[in-house]
Scaffold this motif. Structure first.
Motif, PDB file in Angstrom:
ATOM      1  N   ARG A 293       0.834  -1.203   0.000  1.00  0.00           N
ATOM      2  CA  ARG A 293       0.000   0.000   0.000  1.00  0.00           C
ATOM      3  C   ARG A 293       0.870   1.255   0.000  1.00  0.00           C
ATOM      4  O   ARG A 293       0.560   2.240  -0.672  1.00  0.00           O
ATOM      5  N   LYS A 294       1.979   1.192   0.725  1.00  0.00           N
ATOM      6  CA  LYS A 294       2.908   2.331   0.781  1.00  0.00           C
ATOM      7  C   LYS A 294       3.545   2.567  -0.576  1.00  0.00           C
ATOM      8  O   LYS A 294       3.703   3.707  -1.016  1.00  0.00           O
TER       9      LYS A 294
ATOM     10  N   ASP B 245       0.313   3.714  -3.075  1.00  0.00           N
ATOM     11  CA  ASP B 245      -0.376   4.963  -2.753  1.00  0.00           C
ATOM     12  C   ASP B 245       0.528   6.023  -2.139  1.00  0.00           C
ATOM     13  O   ASP B 245       0.166   7.190  -2.097  1.00  0.00           O
TER      14      ASP B 245
ATOM     15  N   GLU C 298       2.572   7.766   1.188  1.00  0.00           N
ATOM     16  CA  GLU C 298       2.144   8.059   2.551  1.00  0.00           C
ATOM     17  C   GLU C 298       2.230   9.556   2.797  1.00  0.00           C
ATOM     18  O   GLU C 298       2.950  10.270   2.083  1.00  0.00           O
TER      19      GLU C 298
ATOM     20  N   THR D 222       3.283  13.163   4.136  1.00  0.00           N
ATOM     21  CA  THR D 222       4.591  13.722   4.464  1.00  0.00           C
ATOM     22  C   THR D 222       4.417  15.084   5.107  1.00  0.00           C
ATOM     23  O   THR D 222       3.673  15.933   4.595  1.00  0.00           O
TER      24      THR D 222
ATOM     25  N   GLU E 264      -0.716  14.957   1.583  1.00  0.00           N
ATOM     26  CA  GLU E 264      -1.370  13.655   1.652  1.00  0.00           C
ATOM     27  C   GLU E 264      -0.867  12.741   0.533  1.00  0.00           C
ATOM     28  O   GLU E 264      -0.191  13.192  -0.405  1.00  0.00           O
ATOM     29  N   ALA E 265      -1.202  11.464   0.639  1.00  0.00           N
ATOM     30  CA  ALA E 265      -0.789  10.501  -0.385  1.00  0.00           C
ATOM     31  C   ALA E 265      -1.349  10.877  -1.756  1.00  0.00           C
ATOM     32  O   ALA E 265      -0.756  10.556  -2.786  1.00  0.00           O
TER      33      ALA E 265
ATOM     34  N   THR F 278      -2.757   8.654  11.568  1.00  0.00           N
ATOM     35  CA  THR F 278      -2.670   7.213  11.795  1.00  0.00           C
ATOM     36  C   THR F 278      -1.293   6.887  12.350  1.00  0.00           C
ATOM     37  O   THR F 278      -0.272   7.183  11.725  1.00  0.00           O
TER      38      THR F 278
ATOM     39  N   GLN G  54      -1.311   0.882  11.763  1.00  0.00           N
ATOM     40  CA  GLN G  54      -2.288   0.349  10.810  1.00  0.00           C
ATOM     41  C   GLN G  54      -1.944  -1.104  10.537  1.00  0.00           C
ATOM     42  O   GLN G  54      -0.830  -1.420  10.124  1.00  0.00           O
TER      43      GLN G  54
ATOM     44  N   MET H  26       3.319   3.579  11.839  1.00  0.00           N
ATOM     45  CA  MET H  26       3.545   4.596  10.808  1.00  0.00           C
ATOM     46  C   MET H  26       4.625   5.559  11.312  1.00  0.00           C
ATOM     47  O   MET H  26       4.348   6.551  11.975  1.00  0.00           O
TER      48      MET H  26
ATOM     49  N   GLU I 159       6.711   7.712   9.968  1.00  0.00           N
ATOM     50  CA  GLU I 159       6.755   9.112   9.521  1.00  0.00           C
ATOM     51  C   GLU I 159       5.759   9.969  10.297  1.00  0.00           C
ATOM     52  O   GLU I 159       6.077  11.093  10.700  1.00  0.00           O
ATOM     53  N   ASN I 160       4.551   9.441  10.506  1.00  0.00           N
ATOM     54  CA  ASN I 160       3.544  10.190  11.261  1.00  0.00           C
ATOM     55  C   ASN I 160       3.970  10.365  12.717  1.00  0.00           C
ATOM     56  O   ASN I 160       3.756  11.424  13.318  1.00  0.00           O
TER      57      ASN I 160
END
Length: 217
Positions: free
Chosen positions: A86-87, A90, A92, A94, A138-139, A164, A167, A172, A174-175
């Motif tokens: 998914r990464k 799509d 992620e 930033t 956003e992605a 998030t 998941q 996650m 980076e978040n």
């Protein structure tokens, strides 16, 4: 006769593509990822060739469209189970701005220049970068902006961004880094909420400065 053949093939392929897109789901219509865009462009090209080449069998156009549909649905299902896939597909979110400071490394990575950033901030009514608490790409490529909130009655307080943190049992990073926290802090918080094992967590998000945790079923 040729005109009637073109009309018939156009109507038939229109119906096929309509149902293909409907089965793919509303997400495909509402927001296009890179993979969605590639599939849509290919289907459009195949449909045009199928309409113009009326000497060939209609199945020669339908078969590639169905094949692309199967590939798209297979990848979409696999991405639900495999976070790394998914990464890759799509991307992620930033952080470009945090507490009024610009993340220059992130800008270089995304090939974002200051003109792009300032233009999008102006479009959102932001006059000064120092007013921005979070600026997140956003992605989908859209810039989400959250300004600092001055003390105000509870009903007037602007909510913080929903981020998030976990998941499908995966952190996650980076978040987490974007809010200035570590995995040790996250693990300790999960234990405090009664969730000692990351693998049991389906979703952990930060909403209004509080953790919201959903266990895997």
């Amino acid at each position: 006769m040729d005109y009637l053949m073109v009309i018939w093939r156009t109507v038939f392929l229109y119906v096929v593509i309509f149902f293909v897109f409907r089965i793919m789901g509303k997400r495909e219509i509402g927001e296009l990822s890179l993979l969605d865009l590639v599939v849509f462009v290919m289907i459009a090209d195949i449909a045009v060739i199928g309409i113009e080449n009326y000497d060939g069998e209609i199945i020669e156009a339908v078969l590639p469209i169905v094949t692309l549909f199967i590939i798209q649905m297979t990848i979409a299902y696999a991405s639900l189970k495999l976070p790394f896939l998914r990464k890759v597909i799509d991307g992620e979110p930033t952080f470009l701005i945090h507490n009024g400071k610009i993340n220059q490394k992130a800008m270089k990575k995304l090939r974002y220049n200051m003109d792009d950033l300032l233009m999008q901030l102006r479009e959102k009514g932001v006059r000064n970068i120092s007013e921005v608490e979070f600026g997140i790409v956003e992605a989908s490529g859209k810039l989400s902006v959250y300004e600092f909130v001055e003390p105000a009655p509870l009903a007037a307080v602007k909510p913080a961004p929903i981020l998030t943190l976990i998941q499908d049992g995966k952190v996650m990073k980076e978040n987490l880094k974007g809010i200035g926290r570590t995995e040790s802090w996250l693990t300790a918080e999960l234990r405090r909420y009664g969730h000692p094992d990351l693998k049991d967590v389906f979703l952990c998000s930060l909403e209004d400065n509080a953790l919201r945790i959903f266990r895997k079923e």
